[in-house]
Scaffold this motif. Structure first.
Motif, PDB file in Angstrom:
ATOM      1  N   PHE A  53       6.648   7.215 -18.264  1.00  0.00           N
ATOM      2  CA  PHE A  53       7.005   5.996 -17.528  1.00  0.00           C
ATOM      3  C   PHE A  53       7.984   5.119 -18.319  1.00  0.00           C
ATOM      4  CE2 PHE A  53       2.518   6.466 -15.672  1.00  0.00           C
ATOM      5  CZ  PHE A  53       2.974   7.083 -14.512  1.00  0.00           C
ATOM      6  N   ARG A  72       6.880   1.075 -17.443  1.00  0.00           N
ATOM      7  CA  ARG A  72       8.174   0.935 -16.772  1.00  0.00           C
ATOM      8  C   ARG A  72       8.824  -0.399 -17.142  1.00  0.00           C
ATOM      9  NH1 ARG A  72       6.211   3.560 -10.953  1.00  0.00           N
ATOM     10  NH2 ARG A  72       6.183   5.703 -11.741  1.00  0.00           N
ATOM     11  N   ASN A  86       0.071   3.762   0.428  1.00  0.00           N
ATOM     12  CA  ASN A  86       1.512   4.001   0.343  1.00  0.00           C
ATOM     13  C   ASN A  86       1.802   5.501   0.376  1.00  0.00           C
ATOM     14  OD1 ASN A  86       1.873   5.128  -2.417  1.00  0.00           O
ATOM     15  ND2 ASN A  86       1.066   3.148  -3.077  1.00  0.00           N
ATOM     16  N   ASP A 145      -1.255  11.470 -13.324  1.00  0.00           N
ATOM     17  CA  ASP A 145      -0.221  10.489 -12.980  1.00  0.00           C
ATOM     18  C   ASP A 145      -0.325   9.160 -13.720  1.00  0.00           C
ATOM     19  OD1 ASP A 145      -0.321   8.060 -11.065  1.00  0.00           O
ATOM     20  OD2 ASP A 145      -1.545   9.415  -9.908  1.00  0.00           O
ATOM     21  N   ARG A 146      -1.511   8.614 -13.927  1.00  0.00           N
ATOM     22  CA  ARG A 146      -1.639   7.399 -14.750  1.00  0.00           C
ATOM     23  C   ARG A 146      -2.604   7.665 -15.897  1.00  0.00           C
ATOM     24  NH1 ARG A 146      -2.085   2.238 -10.549  1.00  0.00           N
ATOM     25  NH2 ARG A 146      -0.302   2.858  -9.267  1.00  0.00           N
ATOM     26  N   PRO A 178       1.776   2.704 -15.457  1.00  0.00           N
ATOM     27  CA  PRO A 178       3.184   2.704 -15.048  1.00  0.00           C
ATOM     28  C   PRO A 178       3.801   1.307 -15.059  1.00  0.00           C
ATOM     29  CG  PRO A 178       1.747   3.226 -13.180  1.00  0.00           C
ATOM     30  CD  PRO A 178       0.910   3.248 -14.409  1.00  0.00           C
ATOM     31  N   ASP A 205      10.550   6.383  -7.985  1.00  0.00           N
ATOM     32  CA  ASP A 205       9.648   7.242  -7.193  1.00  0.00           C
ATOM     33  C   ASP A 205      10.412   8.386  -6.514  1.00  0.00           C
ATOM     34  OD1 ASP A 205       7.144   6.319  -7.767  1.00  0.00           O
ATOM     35  OD2 ASP A 205       6.817   5.289  -5.863  1.00  0.00           O
ATOM     36  N   TRP A 217       3.316   7.506  -1.553  1.00  0.00           N
ATOM     37  CA  TRP A 217       3.146   8.229  -2.820  1.00  0.00           C
ATOM     38  C   TRP A 217       1.698   8.699  -2.969  1.00  0.00           C
ATOM     39  CZ3 TRP A 217       0.988   9.196  -7.441  1.00  0.00           C
ATOM     40  CH2 TRP A 217       1.769   9.736  -8.458  1.00  0.00           C
ATOM     41  N   ARG A 218       0.758   7.765  -2.754  1.00  0.00           N
ATOM     42  CA  ARG A 218      -0.672   8.109  -2.901  1.00  0.00           C
ATOM     43  C   ARG A 218      -1.087   9.149  -1.859  1.00  0.00           C
ATOM     44  NH1 ARG A 218      -2.172   7.608  -7.618  1.00  0.00           N
ATOM     45  NH2 ARG A 218      -0.553   6.255  -8.436  1.00  0.00           N
ATOM     46  N   HIS A 263       9.371  -1.564  -9.738  1.00  0.00           N
ATOM     47  CA  HIS A 263       8.664  -0.478 -10.424  1.00  0.00           C
ATOM     48  C   HIS A 263       8.310   0.660  -9.487  1.00  0.00           C
ATOM     49  CE1 HIS A 263       7.078  -2.949 -14.150  1.00  0.00           C
ATOM     50  NE2 HIS A 263       8.392  -3.045 -13.965  1.00  0.00           N
ATOM     51  N   ASN A 264       8.448   0.471  -8.173  1.00  0.00           N
ATOM     52  CA  ASN A 264       8.326   1.629  -7.268  1.00  0.00           C
ATOM     53  C   ASN A 264       9.115   1.356  -5.983  1.00  0.00           C
ATOM     54  OD1 ASN A 264       6.648   0.066  -5.615  1.00  0.00           O
ATOM     55  ND2 ASN A 264       5.065   1.653  -5.415  1.00  0.00           N
ATOM     56  N   PHE A 303       2.664  -2.701  -6.570  1.00  0.00           N
ATOM     57  CA  PHE A 303       3.152  -1.409  -6.059  1.00  0.00           C
ATOM     58  C   PHE A 303       3.132  -1.350  -4.525  1.00  0.00           C
ATOM     59  CE2 PHE A 303       1.942   0.697 -10.288  1.00  0.00           C
ATOM     60  CZ  PHE A 303       3.246   0.952 -10.663  1.00  0.00           C
TER      61      PHE A 303
HETATM   62  O1  AHR Z   1       1.303   5.995 -10.863  1.00  0.00           O
HETATM   63  C1  AHR Z   1       2.483   6.218 -10.198  1.00  0.00           C
HETATM   64  C2  AHR Z   1       2.816   5.076  -9.286  1.00  0.00           C
HETATM   65  O2  AHR Z   1       1.723   4.758  -8.471  1.00  0.00           O
HETATM   66  C3  AHR Z   1       3.930   5.324  -8.309  1.00  0.00           C
HETATM   67  O3  AHR Z   1       5.180   5.015  -8.793  1.00  0.00           O
HETATM   68  C4  AHR Z   1       3.561   4.379  -7.236  1.00  0.00           C
HETATM   69  O4  AHR Z   1       4.367   4.460  -6.109  1.00  0.00           O
HETATM   70  C5  AHR Z   1       2.136   4.651  -7.115  1.00  0.00           C
HETATM   71  O5  AHR Z   1       1.361   3.804  -6.392  1.00  0.00           O
END
Ligand code: AHR
Length: 324
Positions: free
Chosen positions: A144, A181, A46, A122-123, A177, A259, A48-49, A230-231, A205
């Motif tokens: 989140f 979320r 995706n 990020d996570r 997330p 996002d 974002w990644r 969630h995204n 996601f």
């Molecule tokens: O960890 C963040 C989330 O991971 C983003 O919202 C999402 O789009 C991605 O894959």
């Protein structure tokens, strides 16, 4: 220095409790010109990644990184194996976005045991098992729960119907997330009795799965008039499913998401999506800054919080050029 503070407080706590104090000093990071840096990405399916990985590559030269970047292709087991391989290659520091909260804990623990300072980006992982300041240095990322909360707040302020029938598309099961979320949104929306969440199901996601899940849920709940995704990828998938079913996202269905991707901002401009709460993927510069501070012996907070904006019809056009 934080490492010393930790050691001291552990010793004091141990003495007070009458237990044996175990030194929990974090691995050191020396100051030098170049670092061998590992970035173990979870997947690249995706925007974002892809933007996050690019941000690390774009930062590498200026930060003196010899970057080893991997792609676990959506497999937590492969992400753990990728970290194993990085440890074997002798990385100085690890940046890890753990795909899920529990399965990535072994990767954090192995890096810790190998003396490699690890920053979660990020996570995060399950804080009951692996803790910042002890098993890894810090978590760099968004709040989140607050993102979900702000999505709900926007909905409560902007929904003009009598009854909101909500379908929630959740992120990857077991990921921080998705857990947070959901909590942030559910807790906030519970205070407004106009709304009911009639279904909440994972779309991992992913755009395509979001579309498929929405198609199925539409059959069971044809009266849905709100989608909380969630995204953005799942939100776009949901918009596709709704349009195929003859619905009009933005008119008879309110779409709320998280996002700030280019496609989401375009959907807001086109009137199909109401809001997306920002969750930035541009972690490279922050990772560089925090790593250098850590190497210089500065105190690093356990959570280096990223502040998020909110995108609506009022400002989406102003930001679409910088989106990904
Ligand atoms: O960890 C963040 C989330 O991971 C983003 O919202 C999402 O789009 C991605 O894959």
């Amino acid at each position: 220095m934080k490492r010393r503070t930790l050691l001291i407080s552990t010793v004091v706590a141990g003495a007070l409790l009458g237990t044996t104090a175990i030194a929990q000093d974090l691995p050191q990071l020396e100051q030098k010109e170049r670092y061998k840096v590992g970035f173990a990405q979870m997947e690249s399916n995706n925007p974002w990644r892809i933007a996050e990985t690019k941000s690390f590559h774009d930062t590498a030269e200026a930060c003196g990184w010899d970057l080893i970047a991997t792609d676990a292709a959506g497999s937590a087991a492969k992400q753990v194996a990728d970290v194993d391989s990085m440890i074997a290659q002798g990385i100085d520091v690890l940046f890890l976005p753990p795909r899920e909260e529990k399965p990535l804990i072994p990767a954090v623990m192995k890096a810790r045991a190998a003396g490699i300072p690890t920053f979660l980006v990020d996570r995060s992982v399950d804080p009951a098992v692996a803790k910042p300041g002890e098993h890894f240095v810090a978590f760099l990322g968004s709040d989140f729960i607050d993102q979900g909360n702000r999505a709900a707040q926007w909905l409560m302020e902007n929904f003009d119907g009598d009854k909101g029938v909500i379908v929630q598309l959740e992120g990857t099961t077991g990921s921080s997330p998705a857990n947070d979320r959901k909590k942030g949104f559910d807790d906030a929306i519970a205070a407004d009795d106009r709304f009911e969440i009639v279904a909440s199901q994972t779309g991992d996601f992913a755009r395509d799965l979001g579309r498929q899940v929405m198609e199925t849920l539409l059959q069971a709940h044809p009266n849905v008039n709100v989608v909380y995704a969630h995204n953005d990828e799942m939100a776009i998938g949901a918009i596709q499913a709704l349009e195929l079913a003859g619905r009009k996202p933005g008119e008879d269905v309110t779409i709320v998401s998280i996002d700030g991707t280019r496609d989401a901002l375009q959907a807001i401009i086109d009137g199909k999506m109401g809001v997306t709460v920002e969750s930035s993927p541009f972690f490279g510069p922050l990772a560089c800054e925090i790593m250098k501070k850590y190497a210089a012996g500065e105190t690093i907070p356990e959570w280096v919080k990223v502040e998020d904006r909110i995108f609506t019809k009022d400002n989406a056009a102003d930001h679409i050029d910088e989106a990904y």
